[in-house]
Design an enzyme around this catalytic site. Structure first.
Site, mmCIF file in Angstrom:
data_model
loop_
_atom_site.group_PDB
_atom_site.id
_atom_site.type_symbol
_atom_site.label_atom_id
_atom_site.label_comp_id
_atom_site.label_asym_id
_atom_site.label_seq_id
_atom_site.Cartn_x
_atom_site.Cartn_y
_atom_site.Cartn_z
ATOM 1 N N HIS A 3 14.153 -14.918 11.129
ATOM 2 C CA HIS A 3 13.673 -14.911 12.515
ATOM 3 C C HIS A 3 12.166 -15.078 12.638
ATOM 4 O O HIS A 3 11.696 -15.610 13.636
ATOM 5 C CB HIS A 3 14.065 -13.595 13.204
ATOM 6 C CG HIS A 3 15.540 -13.491 13.460
ATOM 7 N ND1 HIS A 3 16.081 -12.520 14.269
ATOM 8 C CD2 HIS A 3 16.583 -14.232 13.010
ATOM 9 C CE1 HIS A 3 17.398 -12.670 14.314
ATOM 10 N NE2 HIS A 3 17.724 -13.693 13.548
ATOM 11 N N CYS A 45 0.879 -1.175 0.000
ATOM 12 C CA CYS A 45 0.000 0.000 0.000
ATOM 13 C C CYS A 45 0.912 1.220 0.000
ATOM 14 O O CYS A 45 2.110 1.077 -0.264
ATOM 15 C CB CYS A 45 -1.016 -0.030 1.159
ATOM 16 S SG CYS A 45 -0.355 0.175 2.822
#
Ligand code: RB5
Length: 144
Positions: A101, A68
């Site tokens: 991670h 966006c």
């Protein structure tokens, strides 16, 4: 070998970058699935986050890209779904960490905040970096 399908979705604020990254995916040998929007006409980003969440839930893709204007609204909306781990990244390092991670399954970019070359870089790093597992496995599991 069949090409992996990668879903892309954006609101009007991410429409132009989505087009560029769709071409980048094609060049890299992926099969992009464009969930909209399909023009610069103003639309609501939660609708496109929803389309991505549904596409992942149905198993049509295992990875996707959301865009966006800032990347903020569409990542907030996407992360309302437990099966979505949407990471708003701004550079190669955050793209890499989102995979190593956080095992992110959706890359989120802001068209107004991230330049085209950096966005392309983020896309390749996101697609080519594995989850490290180990101590991160437990943390990611706590979110789903
Ligand atoms: C649309 O004008 C803009 O608000 C949207 O693309 C995004 O930046 C929201 O977080």
């Amino acid at each position: 070998m069949s090409k992996e399908t990668i879903a892309l979705a954006s609101d009007h604020g991410g429409f132009t970058l989505k087009k560029i990254l769709k071409e980048e995916l094609e060049k890299a040998g992926y099969d992009p699935l464009d969930l909209g929007c399909h023009s610069l006409e103003s639309v609501d980003y939660p609708d496109y986050a929803e389309a991505m969440a549904q596409c992942l839930a149905e198993g049509r893709v295992s990875r996707g890209v959301l865009i966006c204007g800032s990347g903020i609204g569409i990542s907030i909306a996407a992360n309302r779904h437990r099966h979505v781990r949407a990471a708003l990244v701004h550079d190669g390092l955050t793209a890499r960490l989102s995979r190593e991670h956080n095992n992110a399954n959706v890359l989120v970019l802001g068209e107004r905040t991230t330049g085209v070359d950096v966005a392309r870089d983020c896309l390749h790093i996101f697609l080519n970096t594995d989850f490290e597992g180990g101590r991160h496995e437990r943390r990611v599991a706590k979110m789903s």
